[in-house]
Design a protein around this motif. Structure first.
Motif, mmCIF file in Angstrom:
data_model
loop_
_atom_site.group_PDB
_atom_site.id
_atom_site.type_symbol
_atom_site.label_atom_id
_atom_site.label_comp_id
_atom_site.label_asym_id
_atom_site.label_seq_id
_atom_site.Cartn_x
_atom_site.Cartn_y
_atom_site.Cartn_z
ATOM 1 N N LYS A 52 24.821 -18.458 -7.956
ATOM 2 C CA LYS A 52 26.210 -18.665 -8.350
ATOM 3 C C LYS A 52 27.131 -18.145 -7.249
ATOM 4 C CE LYS A 52 29.559 -17.681 -11.990
ATOM 5 N NZ LYS A 52 29.858 -16.919 -13.231
ATOM 6 N N PRO A 53 28.185 -18.894 -6.900
ATOM 7 C CA PRO A 53 29.044 -18.485 -5.785
ATOM 8 C C PRO A 53 29.889 -17.247 -6.074
ATOM 9 C CG PRO A 53 29.909 -20.460 -6.823
ATOM 10 C CD PRO A 53 28.559 -20.223 -7.422
ATOM 11 N N LEU A 54 29.948 -16.379 -5.078
ATOM 12 C CA LEU A 54 30.814 -15.207 -5.080
ATOM 13 C C LEU A 54 31.612 -15.218 -3.790
ATOM 14 C CD1 LEU A 54 31.773 -12.395 -6.095
ATOM 15 C CD2 LEU A 54 29.783 -11.411 -4.922
ATOM 16 N N ILE A 55 32.911 -15.410 -3.888
ATOM 17 C CA ILE A 55 33.799 -15.370 -2.725
ATOM 18 C C ILE A 55 34.102 -13.907 -2.414
ATOM 19 C CG2 ILE A 55 35.970 -16.144 -1.702
ATOM 20 C CD1 ILE A 55 34.230 -18.479 -2.498
ATOM 21 N N LEU A 56 33.813 -13.472 -1.189
ATOM 22 C CA LEU A 56 33.977 -12.077 -0.792
ATOM 23 C C LEU A 56 35.102 -11.970 0.230
ATOM 24 C CD1 LEU A 56 32.623 -9.286 -1.268
ATOM 25 C CD2 LEU A 56 31.243 -9.736 0.776
ATOM 26 N N LEU A 57 36.107 -11.152 -0.080
ATOM 27 C CA LEU A 57 37.306 -11.035 0.751
ATOM 28 C C LEU A 57 37.440 -9.612 1.300
ATOM 29 C CD1 LEU A 57 39.785 -12.995 -1.544
ATOM 30 C CD2 LEU A 57 38.314 -13.882 0.285
ATOM 31 N N HIS A 58 37.496 -9.516 2.611
ATOM 32 C CA HIS A 58 37.512 -8.233 3.310
ATOM 33 C C HIS A 58 38.867 -7.548 3.252
ATOM 34 C CE1 HIS A 58 39.882 -10.080 6.544
ATOM 35 N NE2 HIS A 58 39.083 -11.129 6.428
ATOM 36 N N GLY A 59 38.895 -6.311 3.708
ATOM 37 C CA GLY A 59 40.134 -5.570 3.843
ATOM 38 C C GLY A 59 40.863 -5.936 5.126
ATOM 39 N N GLY A 60 42.021 -5.316 5.344
ATOM 40 C CA GLY A 60 42.809 -5.608 6.519
ATOM 41 C C GLY A 60 42.113 -5.208 7.811
ATOM 42 N N ILE A 61 42.252 -6.009 8.839
ATOM 43 C CA ILE A 61 41.782 -5.795 10.202
ATOM 44 C C ILE A 61 40.290 -6.094 10.360
ATOM 45 C CG2 ILE A 61 41.653 -4.208 12.163
ATOM 46 C CD1 ILE A 61 44.504 -4.934 11.259
ATOM 47 N N ASN A 62 39.444 -5.550 9.482
ATOM 48 C CA ASN A 62 37.994 -5.615 9.675
ATOM 49 C C ASN A 62 37.338 -6.632 8.749
ATOM 50 O OD1 ASN A 62 35.270 -5.179 10.024
ATOM 51 N ND2 ASN A 62 35.361 -2.974 9.761
ATOM 52 N N PRO A 63 36.920 -7.800 9.234
ATOM 53 C CA PRO A 63 36.314 -8.815 8.361
ATOM 54 C C PRO A 63 34.889 -8.488 7.942
ATOM 55 C CG PRO A 63 36.318 -9.590 10.622
ATOM 56 C CD PRO A 63 37.073 -8.290 10.622
ATOM 57 N N ASP A 64 34.301 -7.437 8.516
ATOM 58 C CA ASP A 64 32.917 -7.072 8.211
ATOM 59 C C ASP A 64 32.835 -5.734 7.495
ATOM 60 O OD1 ASP A 64 31.952 -9.370 9.556
ATOM 61 O OD2 ASP A 64 32.180 -8.350 11.470
ATOM 62 N N CYS A 65 33.851 -5.405 6.724
ATOM 63 C CA CYS A 65 33.987 -4.050 6.188
ATOM 64 C C CYS A 65 32.958 -3.685 5.124
ATOM 65 C CB CYS A 65 35.392 -3.852 5.635
ATOM 66 S SG CYS A 65 35.791 -4.930 4.234
ATOM 67 N N PHE A 66 32.252 -4.659 4.543
ATOM 68 C CA PHE A 66 31.320 -4.348 3.462
ATOM 69 C C PHE A 66 29.958 -3.868 3.954
ATOM 70 C CE2 PHE A 66 34.328 -7.215 1.350
ATOM 71 C CZ PHE A 66 34.620 -6.474 0.213
ATOM 72 N N GLY A 67 29.678 -3.991 5.241
ATOM 73 C CA GLY A 67 28.411 -3.508 5.774
ATOM 74 C C GLY A 67 27.220 -4.072 5.025
ATOM 75 N N SER A 68 26.241 -3.218 4.695
ATOM 76 C CA SER A 68 25.009 -3.667 4.049
ATOM 77 C C SER A 68 25.213 -4.075 2.596
ATOM 78 C CB SER A 68 23.941 -2.569 4.131
ATOM 79 O OG SER A 68 24.391 -1.397 3.495
ATOM 80 N N ASN A 69 26.377 -3.787 2.015
ATOM 81 C CA ASN A 69 26.638 -4.243 0.648
ATOM 82 C C ASN A 69 26.679 -5.764 0.559
ATOM 83 O OD1 ASN A 69 26.728 -2.044 -1.122
ATOM 84 N ND2 ASN A 69 28.760 -1.454 -0.404
ATOM 85 N N LEU A 70 27.043 -6.422 1.650
ATOM 86 C CA LEU A 70 27.041 -7.881 1.638
ATOM 87 C C LEU A 70 25.629 -8.403 1.385
ATOM 88 C CD1 LEU A 70 28.905 -10.199 4.144
ATOM 89 C CD2 LEU A 70 26.645 -10.763 3.276
#
Length: 294
Positions: A52-70
């Motif tokens: 099922k799709p989950l759209i994941l939206l990062h915080g300001g400046i850093n598009p890879d902010c979720f690290g290994s949680n992604l």
């Protein structure tokens, strides 16, 4: 001087360097990268996992902010990790940064991908974009996860609001630092000074979305750090605006509200997106959809 030090520490250091070794490794793989021309934007996104799709939206400046949680979220989900306007591999346009307009982008992406509805999760700036997507386009959102977001500007501590007000004026210094950082090496095409200037112009604008929050149709999870940039009073107020905290749930829990609130211990606004407990909390909220493909 103290205010400038707060700005440099909170924005330039913590946001830019969180989990960068993990992120730099992940972003080398381009095979799962795509662009969607939606709402006048050339929106970049990566697809991870299936389900099922989950759209994941990062915080300001850093598009890879979720690290290994992604990767954790993608174990049982098709995670679509979007780069918002002017961030990462999504080029900027002449349009100013506005959460409402970026929310329109995300709703258009959901339509472009023929999802009908999708779960949407956002952190910090991304949580505000996710919230606006749900307010403005309820037909596009199933479940909603808002991590370290506010429904009004005064939900942030006063010193954070002060930092937001100084961000635009310090854009050149912060931009130069970002360009030389590991994140800058990962995304060399970003105009970092322009990005800081536009994020600063956005974040210093007063906002009050409480009326829209009260009308949310999507079942929602609010997640905060116990030492967040958001005032604890506002966390509770946000939750109560969605029907939470009104009464005891009863012995059998049958009177509990549909929406949920989580406060993660021993975390800050800047460490929460890479905290392993975050993916566990989100997975529990998303339920069978996260486990179906696991």
């Amino acid at each position: 001087m103290l205010r400038r030090d707060f700005l440099k520490t909170a924005v330039a250091t913590a946001v830019l360097t969180a989990a960068l070794p993990i992120q730099a490794k992940e972003t080398r793989a381009a095979s799962n990268g795509h662009f969607a021309d939606v709402n006048g934007q050339h929106l970049f996104y990566r697809v991870h996992g299936v389900g099922k799709p989950l759209i994941l939206l990062h915080g300001g400046i850093n598009p890879d902010c979720f690290g290994s949680n992604l990767a954790e979220l993608a174990k049982g989900r098709q995670v679509i990790a979007v780069h918002l306007q002017g961030h990462g591999r999504t080029p900027d346009t002449s349009r100013p940064l506005r959460c409402e307009a970026m929310g329109d982008d995300i709703a258009a992406l959901v339509g472009h991908l023929n999802f009908g509805k999708a779960d949407i999760m956002g952190y910090s700036l991304g949580s505000h974009v996710a919230l606006q997507t749900a307010i403005r386009h309820p037909h596009a959102v199933d479940r909603l996860v808002l991590v370290s977001g506010a429904m009004r500007q005064d939900g942030f501590y006063p010193e954070v609001v002060t930092a937001f007000q100084q961000l635009e004026a310090n854009a050149a210094t912060l931009g130069a630092g970002a360009k030389a950082s590991p994140l800058g090496k990962t995304y060399p095409d970003v105009d970092w000074t322009k990005l800081f200037r536009k994020v600063g112009e956005l974040t210093k604008r007063p906002f009050d979305w409480s009326a829209g929050v009260a009308k949310l149709q999507a079942r929602t999870l609010l997640v905060f750090a116990d030492a967040d940039a958001i005032r604890p009073e506002h966390m509770v107020e946000f939750w109560k605006a969605m029907g939470g905290g009104q009464r005891d749930a009863g012995i059998d829990g049958s009177l509990r509200p549909a929406n949920e609130l989580a406060i993660v211990p021993d975390t800050t606004h800047y460490t929460l997106p890479v905290e392993p407990m975050l993916s566990e909390i989100v997975g529990r909220f998303l339920g069978n959809g996260l486990k179906a493909a696991g």
